[in-house]
Design a protein around this motif. Sequence first.
Motif, mmCIF file in Angstrom:
data_model
loop_
_atom_site.group_PDB
_atom_site.id
_atom_site.type_symbol
_atom_site.label_atom_id
_atom_site.label_comp_id
_atom_site.label_asym_id
_atom_site.label_seq_id
_atom_site.Cartn_x
_atom_site.Cartn_y
_atom_site.Cartn_z
ATOM 1 N N VAL A 66 36.087 31.173 1.480
ATOM 2 C CA VAL A 66 34.739 30.585 1.483
ATOM 3 C C VAL A 66 33.946 31.086 0.275
ATOM 4 O O VAL A 66 33.913 32.283 -0.018
ATOM 5 N N ASP A 67 33.309 30.157 -0.425
ATOM 6 C CA ASP A 67 32.472 30.508 -1.573
ATOM 7 C C ASP A 67 31.016 30.716 -1.167
ATOM 8 O O ASP A 67 30.355 31.652 -1.631
ATOM 9 N N LYS A 68 30.521 29.813 -0.314
ATOM 10 C CA LYS A 68 29.129 29.897 0.135
ATOM 11 C C LYS A 68 29.094 29.770 1.650
ATOM 12 O O LYS A 68 29.838 28.975 2.235
ATOM 13 N N GLY A 97 30.652 34.315 -2.094
ATOM 14 C CA GLY A 97 29.808 34.355 -3.280
ATOM 15 C C GLY A 97 28.314 34.275 -3.007
ATOM 16 O O GLY A 97 27.503 34.706 -3.830
ATOM 17 N N LEU A 98 27.938 33.711 -1.837
ATOM 18 C CA LEU A 98 26.523 33.575 -1.500
ATOM 19 C C LEU A 98 26.378 33.382 0.001
ATOM 20 O O LEU A 98 27.082 32.567 0.594
ATOM 21 N N ILE A 99 25.449 34.144 0.606
ATOM 22 C CA ILE A 99 25.073 33.921 1.998
ATOM 23 C C ILE A 99 23.656 33.375 2.026
ATOM 24 O O ILE A 99 22.738 33.969 1.440
ATOM 25 N N ALA A 100 23.476 32.253 2.698
ATOM 26 C CA ALA A 100 22.136 31.739 2.986
ATOM 27 C C ALA A 100 21.847 32.045 4.452
ATOM 28 O O ALA A 100 22.662 31.723 5.327
ATOM 29 N N TYR A 101 20.722 32.670 4.721
ATOM 30 C CA TYR A 101 20.405 33.099 6.092
ATOM 31 C C TYR A 101 19.148 32.407 6.590
ATOM 32 O O TYR A 101 18.119 32.387 5.905
ATOM 33 N N LEU A 130 25.779 41.873 -1.234
ATOM 34 C CA LEU A 130 26.233 40.500 -1.424
ATOM 35 C C LEU A 130 25.099 39.642 -1.977
ATOM 36 O O LEU A 130 23.927 39.877 -1.652
ATOM 37 N N PRO A 131 25.392 38.637 -2.782
ATOM 38 C CA PRO A 131 24.348 37.690 -3.184
ATOM 39 C C PRO A 131 23.861 36.915 -1.955
ATOM 40 O O PRO A 131 24.675 36.436 -1.160
ATOM 41 N N GLN A 187 20.929 30.490 -6.770
ATOM 42 C CA GLN A 187 20.081 30.677 -5.593
ATOM 43 C C GLN A 187 19.977 32.139 -5.154
ATOM 44 O O GLN A 187 19.078 32.483 -4.381
ATOM 45 N N ALA A 188 20.870 32.981 -5.608
ATOM 46 C CA ALA A 188 20.882 34.374 -5.166
ATOM 47 C C ALA A 188 19.554 35.057 -5.466
ATOM 48 O O ALA A 188 19.008 34.949 -6.574
ATOM 49 N N GLY A 189 19.015 35.741 -4.461
ATOM 50 C CA GLY A 189 17.779 36.492 -4.623
ATOM 51 C C GLY A 189 16.526 35.707 -4.313
ATOM 52 O O GLY A 189 15.430 36.276 -4.266
ATOM 53 N N LYS A 190 16.646 34.416 -4.052
ATOM 54 C CA LYS A 190 15.471 33.606 -3.778
ATOM 55 C C LYS A 190 15.048 33.732 -2.313
ATOM 56 O O LYS A 190 15.880 33.921 -1.424
ATOM 57 N N VAL A 191 13.747 33.616 -2.095
ATOM 58 C CA VAL A 191 13.180 33.645 -0.751
ATOM 59 C C VAL A 191 12.322 32.395 -0.593
ATOM 60 O O VAL A 191 11.353 32.205 -1.330
ATOM 61 N N TYR A 192 12.683 31.553 0.357
ATOM 62 C CA TYR A 192 11.951 30.315 0.586
ATOM 63 C C TYR A 192 11.150 30.415 1.880
ATOM 64 O O TYR A 192 11.718 30.633 2.957
#
Length: 284
Positions: A66-68, A97-101, A130-131, A187-192
Amino acid sequence: MIAVTGATGQLGQLTIDSLLKTVPAVEVTAVVRNPAKADRLRARGVTICQADYDDRRSLDRAFAGVDKLLLISSDDTGMRLRQHQNVIDAAKTAKVGLIAYTSILHADTCQLGLAVAHRETEVMLKQSALPYVLLRNGWYTENYLSSLPSALQYGAFIGCAGDGQIASATRLDYAEAAAGVLTSADQAGKVYELAGDEPYTLAELAAEVARQTTKSITYRDLAEAEFRAALIRAGLPMPIANKLPEYDVAASRGALYDDSHSLSRLIGRPTTSLSDAVAQALKA
């Protein structure tokens, strides 16, 4: 490969639907606890992987390649932190490579009790190295529209939110945002901070339902204890009867309000209006 946890849940299914508008099905994995409930997703051609937040080995298998990854927060409030740690640890092992939570609106300052686990999960993500990207979702409009049948039956919505402004959005709005983040670069490090464009009060919600149904529907604002007692009399389980008044009190203090319009910018359209959400709920 993009993987979505909790993929048979309402937000998970809508996110995968949104992903499939731009991503080939072979590049999407639905991580599910019960594959028997994944027939709809299987029919769309996505890969189905069985995994449980409580079973670290199953997560290791599901995240291989898994990449994302979209980590949709667990609905098991008592075990949420341990489960989220399992997901994060498995993602680290798999070198995702990236976790979106899916966190909560203004998690760092939110006074809602349920914000605590989200804040701590955000800390765990930071400590993992992790990113990651934080999707701080506001309230779902559906949270209030679930009371529509009883409001139509008794002619009133009840609560203790006062004149609190609620900037909610629909699950579809949040799903499209998640899909957009997962398919975008850098997208890494962004907070929405994600919320609806048009805040409303519960009195305005009642007025909109009345307008569309031509029935007399009002909002009865109760004291917190009175609202809790009414929920108990209605037969709601005690944990829910205790939580709903807490949420309304928080709404009265601005916890469910945000005017950044980050969500509509992210999805490239206005968020679903209250009138449209009510109309859709009335048709359901």
